[in-house]
Design a protein around this motif. Structure first.
Motif, PDB file in Angstrom:
ATOM      1  N   ALA A  95       0.821  -1.210   0.000  1.00  0.00           N
ATOM      2  CA  ALA A  95       0.000   0.000   0.000  1.00  0.00           C
ATOM      3  C   ALA A  95       0.853   1.257   0.000  1.00  0.00           C
ATOM      4  CB  ALA A  95      -0.929  -0.005   1.212  1.00  0.00           C
ATOM      5  N   VAL A  96       1.963   1.236   0.750  1.00  0.00           N
ATOM      6  CA  VAL A  96       2.857   2.396   0.792  1.00  0.00           C
ATOM      7  C   VAL A  96       3.451   2.661  -0.591  1.00  0.00           C
ATOM      8  CG1 VAL A  96       5.030   3.253   1.733  1.00  0.00           C
ATOM      9  CG2 VAL A  96       3.381   2.150   3.240  1.00  0.00           C
ATOM     10  N   VAL A  97       3.794   1.604  -1.305  1.00  0.00           N
ATOM     11  CA  VAL A  97       4.354   1.769  -2.658  1.00  0.00           C
ATOM     12  C   VAL A  97       3.329   2.431  -3.574  1.00  0.00           C
ATOM     13  CG1 VAL A  97       5.144   0.528  -4.695  1.00  0.00           C
ATOM     14  CG2 VAL A  97       5.996  -0.116  -2.441  1.00  0.00           C
ATOM     15  N   GLN A  98       2.089   1.977  -3.528  1.00  0.00           N
ATOM     16  CA  GLN A  98       1.056   2.579  -4.378  1.00  0.00           C
ATOM     17  C   GLN A  98       0.832   4.039  -4.010  1.00  0.00           C
ATOM     18  OE1 GLN A  98      -0.075   1.514  -7.010  1.00  0.00           O
ATOM     19  NE2 GLN A  98      -0.652  -0.636  -7.019  1.00  0.00           N
ATOM     20  N   ALA A  99       0.781   4.335  -2.716  1.00  0.00           N
ATOM     21  CA  ALA A  99       0.597   5.725  -2.302  1.00  0.00           C
ATOM     22  C   ALA A  99       1.771   6.589  -2.756  1.00  0.00           C
ATOM     23  CB  ALA A  99       0.440   5.794  -0.781  1.00  0.00           C
ATOM     24  N   GLY A 100       2.986   6.036  -2.665  1.00  0.00           N
ATOM     25  CA  GLY A 100       4.147   6.796  -3.111  1.00  0.00           C
ATOM     26  C   GLY A 100       4.111   7.095  -4.604  1.00  0.00           C
ATOM     27  N   LEU A 101       3.667   6.135  -5.401  1.00  0.00           N
ATOM     28  CA  LEU A 101       3.574   6.374  -6.842  1.00  0.00           C
ATOM     29  C   LEU A 101       2.529   7.440  -7.162  1.00  0.00           C
ATOM     30  CD1 LEU A 101       3.828   2.780  -8.363  1.00  0.00           C
ATOM     31  CD2 LEU A 101       5.546   4.589  -8.388  1.00  0.00           C
ATOM     32  N   ILE A 102       1.440   7.451  -6.412  1.00  0.00           N
ATOM     33  CA  ILE A 102       0.410   8.474  -6.635  1.00  0.00           C
ATOM     34  C   ILE A 102       0.973   9.864  -6.358  1.00  0.00           C
ATOM     35  CG2 ILE A 102      -1.830   9.333  -5.846  1.00  0.00           C
ATOM     36  CD1 ILE A 102      -2.598   6.425  -5.268  1.00  0.00           C
ATOM     37  N   VAL A 103       1.803   9.955  -5.319  1.00  0.00           N
ATOM     38  CA  VAL A 103       2.399  11.252  -4.972  1.00  0.00           C
ATOM     39  C   VAL A 103       3.466  11.651  -5.989  1.00  0.00           C
ATOM     40  CG1 VAL A 103       3.751  12.485  -3.244  1.00  0.00           C
ATOM     41  CG2 VAL A 103       1.890  10.986  -2.529  1.00  0.00           C
ATOM     42  N   LEU A 104       4.300  10.709  -6.385  1.00  0.00           N
ATOM     43  CA  LEU A 104       5.417  11.025  -7.279  1.00  0.00           C
ATOM     44  C   LEU A 104       4.984  11.234  -8.726  1.00  0.00           C
ATOM     45  CD1 LEU A 104       8.096   8.516  -5.926  1.00  0.00           C
ATOM     46  CD2 LEU A 104       8.001  10.988  -5.551  1.00  0.00           C
ATOM     47  N   PHE A 105       3.943  10.532  -9.138  1.00  0.00           N
ATOM     48  CA  PHE A 105       3.492  10.620 -10.534  1.00  0.00           C
ATOM     49  C   PHE A 105       1.999  10.969 -10.585  1.00  0.00           C
ATOM     50  CE2 PHE A 105       6.976   7.528 -10.384  1.00  0.00           C
ATOM     51  CZ  PHE A 105       7.876   8.137 -11.255  1.00  0.00           C
ATOM     52  N   PRO A 106       1.678  12.182 -10.199  1.00  0.00           N
ATOM     53  CA  PRO A 106       0.258  12.584 -10.243  1.00  0.00           C
ATOM     54  C   PRO A 106      -0.222  12.680 -11.691  1.00  0.00           C
ATOM     55  CG  PRO A 106       1.635  14.476  -9.753  1.00  0.00           C
ATOM     56  CD  PRO A 106       2.551  13.285  -9.762  1.00  0.00           C
ATOM     57  N   ILE A 107      -1.419  12.230 -11.920  1.00  0.00           N
ATOM     58  CA  ILE A 107      -2.018  12.266 -13.257  1.00  0.00           C
ATOM     59  C   ILE A 107      -3.243  13.174 -13.208  1.00  0.00           C
ATOM     60  CG2 ILE A 107      -3.152  10.898 -15.050  1.00  0.00           C
ATOM     61  CD1 ILE A 107      -1.462   8.518 -14.096  1.00  0.00           C
ATOM     62  N   ARG A 108      -3.148  14.259 -13.976  1.00  0.00           N
ATOM     63  CA  ARG A 108      -4.234  15.244 -14.044  1.00  0.00           C
ATOM     64  C   ARG A 108      -4.646  15.669 -12.631  1.00  0.00           C
ATOM     65  NH1 ARG A 108     -10.052  15.322 -15.504  1.00  0.00           N
ATOM     66  NH2 ARG A 108     -10.379  17.301 -16.523  1.00  0.00           N
ATOM     67  N   ARG A 109      -3.732  16.337 -11.976  1.00  0.00           N
ATOM     68  CA  ARG A 109      -3.980  16.797 -10.615  1.00  0.00           C
ATOM     69  C   ARG A 109      -5.217  17.698 -10.581  1.00  0.00           C
ATOM     70  NH1 ARG A 109      -0.065  17.139  -6.609  1.00  0.00           N
ATOM     71  NH2 ARG A 109       1.591  17.097  -8.173  1.00  0.00           N
ATOM     72  N   TRP A 110      -6.064  17.494  -9.593  1.00  0.00           N
ATOM     73  CA  TRP A 110      -7.336  18.211  -9.427  1.00  0.00           C
ATOM     74  C   TRP A 110      -8.292  17.952 -10.603  1.00  0.00           C
ATOM     75  CZ3 TRP A 110      -8.290  20.357  -4.820  1.00  0.00           C
ATOM     76  CH2 TRP A 110      -7.197  20.698  -4.020  1.00  0.00           C
ATOM     77  N   GLY A 111      -8.028  16.890 -11.368  1.00  0.00           N
ATOM     78  CA  GLY A 111      -8.876  16.613 -12.523  1.00  0.00           C
ATOM     79  C   GLY A 111     -10.306  16.263 -12.138  1.00  0.00           C
ATOM     80  N   ALA A 112     -10.482  15.473 -11.080  1.00  0.00           N
ATOM     81  CA  ALA A 112     -11.841  15.095 -10.669  1.00  0.00           C
ATOM     82  C   ALA A 112     -12.628  16.315 -10.205  1.00  0.00           C
ATOM     83  CB  ALA A 112     -11.770  14.053  -9.553  1.00  0.00           C
ATOM     84  N   GLN A 113     -11.961  17.214  -9.477  1.00  0.00           N
ATOM     85  CA  GLN A 113     -12.646  18.432  -9.025  1.00  0.00           C
ATOM     86  C   GLN A 113     -12.990  19.342 -10.203  1.00  0.00           C
ATOM     87  OE1 GLN A 113     -10.055  17.045  -7.599  1.00  0.00           O
ATOM     88  NE2 GLN A 113     -10.562  16.754  -5.439  1.00  0.00           N
ATOM     89  N   ARG A 114     -12.079  19.429 -11.160  1.00  0.00           N
ATOM     90  CA  ARG A 114     -12.373  20.226 -12.366  1.00  0.00           C
ATOM     91  C   ARG A 114     -13.567  19.642 -13.122  1.00  0.00           C
ATOM     92  NH1 ARG A 114      -8.925  23.972 -14.319  1.00  0.00           N
ATOM     93  NH2 ARG A 114      -6.894  24.249 -13.312  1.00  0.00           N
ATOM     94  N   ASP A 115     -13.587  18.325 -13.266  1.00  0.00           N
ATOM     95  CA  ASP A 115     -14.694  17.698 -13.980  1.00  0.00           C
ATOM     96  C   ASP A 115     -16.020  17.937 -13.273  1.00  0.00           C
ATOM     97  OD1 ASP A 115     -13.038  16.767 -15.972  1.00  0.00           O
ATOM     98  OD2 ASP A 115     -12.830  14.762 -15.113  1.00  0.00           O
ATOM     99  N   ALA A 116     -16.021  17.847 -11.940  1.00  0.00           N
ATOM    100  CA  ALA A 116     -17.266  18.046 -11.195  1.00  0.00           C
ATOM    101  C   ALA A 116     -17.796  19.467 -11.385  1.00  0.00           C
ATOM    102  CB  ALA A 116     -17.036  17.756  -9.711  1.00  0.00           C
ATOM    103  N   LEU A 117     -16.910  20.456 -11.295  1.00  0.00           N
ATOM    104  CA  LEU A 117     -17.341  21.839 -11.488  1.00  0.00           C
ATOM    105  C   LEU A 117     -17.764  22.078 -12.931  1.00  0.00           C
ATOM    106  CD1 LEU A 117     -17.723  24.729 -10.565  1.00  0.00           C
ATOM    107  CD2 LEU A 117     -15.258  25.105 -10.848  1.00  0.00           C
ATOM    108  N   ALA A 118     -17.018  21.534 -13.881  1.00  0.00           N
ATOM    109  CA  ALA A 118     -17.376  21.704 -15.294  1.00  0.00           C
ATOM    110  C   ALA A 118     -18.717  21.045 -15.604  1.00  0.00           C
ATOM    111  CB  ALA A 118     -16.277  21.125 -16.180  1.00  0.00           C
ATOM    112  N   ASP A 119     -18.983  19.886 -15.018  1.00  0.00           N
ATOM    113  CA  ASP A 119     -20.272  19.220 -15.233  1.00  0.00           C
ATOM    114  C   ASP A 119     -21.424  20.071 -14.698  1.00  0.00           C
ATOM    115  OD1 ASP A 119     -19.000  17.106 -16.415  1.00  0.00           O
ATOM    116  OD2 ASP A 119     -19.046  15.824 -14.636  1.00  0.00           O
TER     117      ASP A 119
END
Length: 694
Positions: free
Chosen positions: A156-180
């Protein structure tokens, strides 16, 4: 709906493959984290430890895909940490079947109660129970068990570390929610051109508000476009409705109506442009024709009264939307919507769980009892059958069970179909090719990657991938290689049938609760309307926060009703007091009630406006009437609104100078009468009395 039709409908829904936007980069990141954990563990510790760490990394990746607005690394760590604790306790008791069954029942019961904290917590908790059933087969001693649990947490720590090190479309979900939300409002503006009393589903704004709820740290780091845009857009919707409504806004026909149609089209264009800019992080470029219509100098000449005020207000608000969407305006969110940390959430979750425990008719409590009994009984059945590796029975049961009927039955069918495909393919590969630990680990990673990629397209596809993943992973450690396709599929079928029978024996039907949901919605909408009317009685002393709080409560009640109605539509039970036609008519009336209150909200008076003292009596009468009406609906009586009607009649006698407040109050009464008409046919009729003998 009959049982046959209900089973047919749920089976089709479970096997349906939905067209969803895939996220290959996120899926690849999850698969890469899993591959890293598996290969390193294989090379250093061996197949058994690699299998444990792989389950931790897999579960953490699954948690990061859940519909939650919390940070993905936090979800990954929470999921992996709880799985490590769960499996370690399972290791300690695994040698004693009675003790282990008691632990499984307790853990499953707590997993069922976790739904009180929300779907994300419920899904993660259920997955922990399912994974625990598999992983306890791996260690042979307490020190080994501790090591395996540590490796699960490491995954689990490895997966969390990859999420932090390689963010994909940061704040993308929040942008999509507001855009919707902005896009939904743009569509609403266009629909108002043809239907001036069109409904608006507030769910996109509810989602956007949830997405805008952040921690203090996140509030300092989020993009400027996410500051304040939602709050301004929320004020646009009532103005759009009031501008289009013929009772309060422009006339039904003539030059005013033509100009209003032009304004609504321009508003839709501006909102669509803002939605696109927010979604992609681009500058907002407004089309010149739309800008010309909104700022036309003759708007004040063509439009009169409330329509003129609404048009001016609309132009101002849209200008603010554009400025905030590109980060140039002054934010209206002086205090962000703060999300508590997980530690601060603990008391809130405990209170929610306690509330469910004290409600004997609670769907969450019933789900917890069902899943606890089924997990223990399923494990006992699997242990007693001669196939070996009987954990497939409770594994299938726990993974398909949900608090509502349609999801449980649909997922049971999808689980069986997916398992049939996944296990058949994986077992055939294992028995024909006899792959070693490294090829088995690679195949498991490929299956997990496909699971991450396809999991939002339907449960059947995900079940096929995860079933193959488990087969390859256990094959990597040398376990379950002797089990045939028939054995695994049969055990899964037993688990699915056990879950379906459990719901039929101990159900939590939503259909009988529809009247309570409708009463809650009436009470919330009535309080919203009363708060708006009361504002006209004392503009200087009224608090706009009261109206805002009432709006949010109204939205929550409306969404709860719609979700309950959707669940009830697939249940094989009689309506027990509220038929489909009555429910549809009542929903239409309630939608118009909220809309009438929204029209009045669009013209809330400023503090310097002359008060309308009689509005206080109408607001009080309205509040008392809806409280009594809610009780009547729950007790299957027809509500009446004589108190409101009498106050409005007295109000007319005094004379009301404000056209908006009087027209709006009249609309409120009309919609309440529509609700009464919708429920009259469902009222129990008195039995005829026998004729007296002469």
């Amino acid at each position: 709906m009959s049982w046959l039709r209900a089973l047919n409908a749920t089976a089709r829904s479970g096997l349906t493959i939905q067209r969803r936007r895939l996220e290959p980069l996120i899926a690849f990141r999850g698969a890469a984290g899993l591959a890293l954990v598996v290969l390193l563990s294989l090379d250093i510790f061996g197949p058994a430890v690699a299998a444990s760490s792989a389950f931790g990394a897999f579960q953490a990746a699954i948690a990061s895909f859940q519909r939650s607005w919390r940070a993905r690394p936090v979800l990954a760590l929470l999921s992996g940490g709880t799985l490590a604790v769960s499996t370690f306790l399972g290791y300690l008791s695994g040698a004693h079947i009675t003790l282990f069954m008691a632990l499984i029942a307790l853990w499953a019961f707590l997993a069922g109660l976790a739904w009180a904290a929300g779907p994300t917590a419920g899904v993660i908790a259920a997955s922990n129970v399912a994974m625990m059933l598999v992983t306890v087969t791996l260690p042979t001693s307490v020190p080994a068990a501790a090591g395996h649990a540590a490796m699960i947490a490491t995954g689990a720590v490895v997966q969390a570390g990859l999420i932090v090190l390689f963010p994909i479309r940061r704040w993308g979900a929040q942008r999509d929610a507001l855009a919707d939300a902005l896009a939904a409002e743009a569509d609403y503006a266009r629909r108002l051109r043809q239907d001036p009393v069109a409904h608006f589903d507030p769910e996109p704004f509810v989602t956007a508000r949830s997405a805008a709820t952040v921690t203090r740290r996140e509030a300092r780091r989020r993009p400027a476009a996410l500051h304040g845009t939602r709050g301004i857009a929320e004020r646009v919707r009532p103005v759009l409705a009031s501008l289009a409504d013929p009772a309060i806004g422009a006339a039904a026909e003539g030059p005013e109506r033509d100009r209003v149609r032009e304004l609504l089209a321009a508003a839709g264009s501006v909102l669509d442009t803002a939605a696109h800019a927010v979604r992609h992080g681009e500058p907002v470029v407004i089309a010149a024709p739309a800008l010309a219509v909104l700022e036309a100098p003759d708007n004040s000449d063509v439009l009169t009264g409330p329509a003129r005020r609404a048009a001016a207000r609309l132009a101002t608000l849209l200008r603010d939307v554009v400025e905030t969407a590109q980060g140039e305006g002054t934010t209206t969110d002086t205090e962000p919507l703060v999300r508590p940390t997980l530690v601060r959430m603990a008391p809130v979750v405990l209170r929610a769980v306690g509330k469910e425990l004290h409600s004997h008719d609670s769907p969450v409590l019933r789900h917890a009892i069902r899943i606890a009994v089924v997990a223990a009984v399923g494990y006992l059945i699997g242990f007693a059958l001669p196939f070996g590796h009987g954990y497939w029975v409770p594994l299938a049961s726990v993974m398909v069970m949900r608090p509502d009927f349609s999801q449980t039955y649909g997922r049971a069918v999808a689980r069986f179909g997916g398992t049939l495909v996944g296990v058949a393919v994986a077992t055939t590969v294992v028995q024909l090719a006899h792959p070693g630990p490294y090829p088995s680990g690679a195949l498991a990673v490929v299956c997990a990657g496909l699971m991450f990629l396809l999991m939002r397209t339907g449960y059947a596809a995900g079940s096929a991938c995860v079933s193959a993943y488990v087969v390859f992973l256990l094959g990597m450690s040398g376990l379950a290689v002797d089990q045939t396709v028939r054995d695994r599929v049969l055990l899964t079928l037993i688990g699915g049938l056990l879950a379906m029978v459990a719901y039929a024996v101990y159900p939590a039907w939503e259909t009988p609760r529809l009247r309570n949901r409708l009463a809650d919605w009436l009470l919330a909408d009535g309080r919203y309307a009363a708060a708006v009317v009361a504002h006209y009685a004392d503009p200087a002393g009224a608090r706009r926060d009261d109206v805002r709080d009432a709006v949010l409560a109204s939205r929550t009640a409306r969404i709860a009703w719609q979700e309950a109605l959707e669940r009830a539509a697939h249940e094989p039970v009689r309506h027990r007091g509220l038929s489909r036609s009555a429910a549809a008519d009542a929903e239409e009336a309630m939608g118009q009630l909220g809309r009438a209150a929204m029209l009045m909200e669009a013209h809330l008076p400023s503090r310097s406006t002359t008060p309308v003292p009689a509005a206080r009596d109408v607001a009080d009468a309205l509040l008392h009437a809806v409280e009594r009406g809610a009780r009547d609906i729950r007790q299957r009586r027809v509500p009446h609104w004589d108190e409101v009607r009498e106050n409005l009649a007295a109000w007319d006698g005094e004379g009301v100078p404000d056209q908006v407040v009087r027209s709006g109050a009249g609309l409120l009464l009309n919609t309440l009468d529509q609700l009464t008409a919708a429920l009259e046919e469902e009222a129990p009729r008195p039995r005829p009395q026998p004729a007296e003998r002469p």
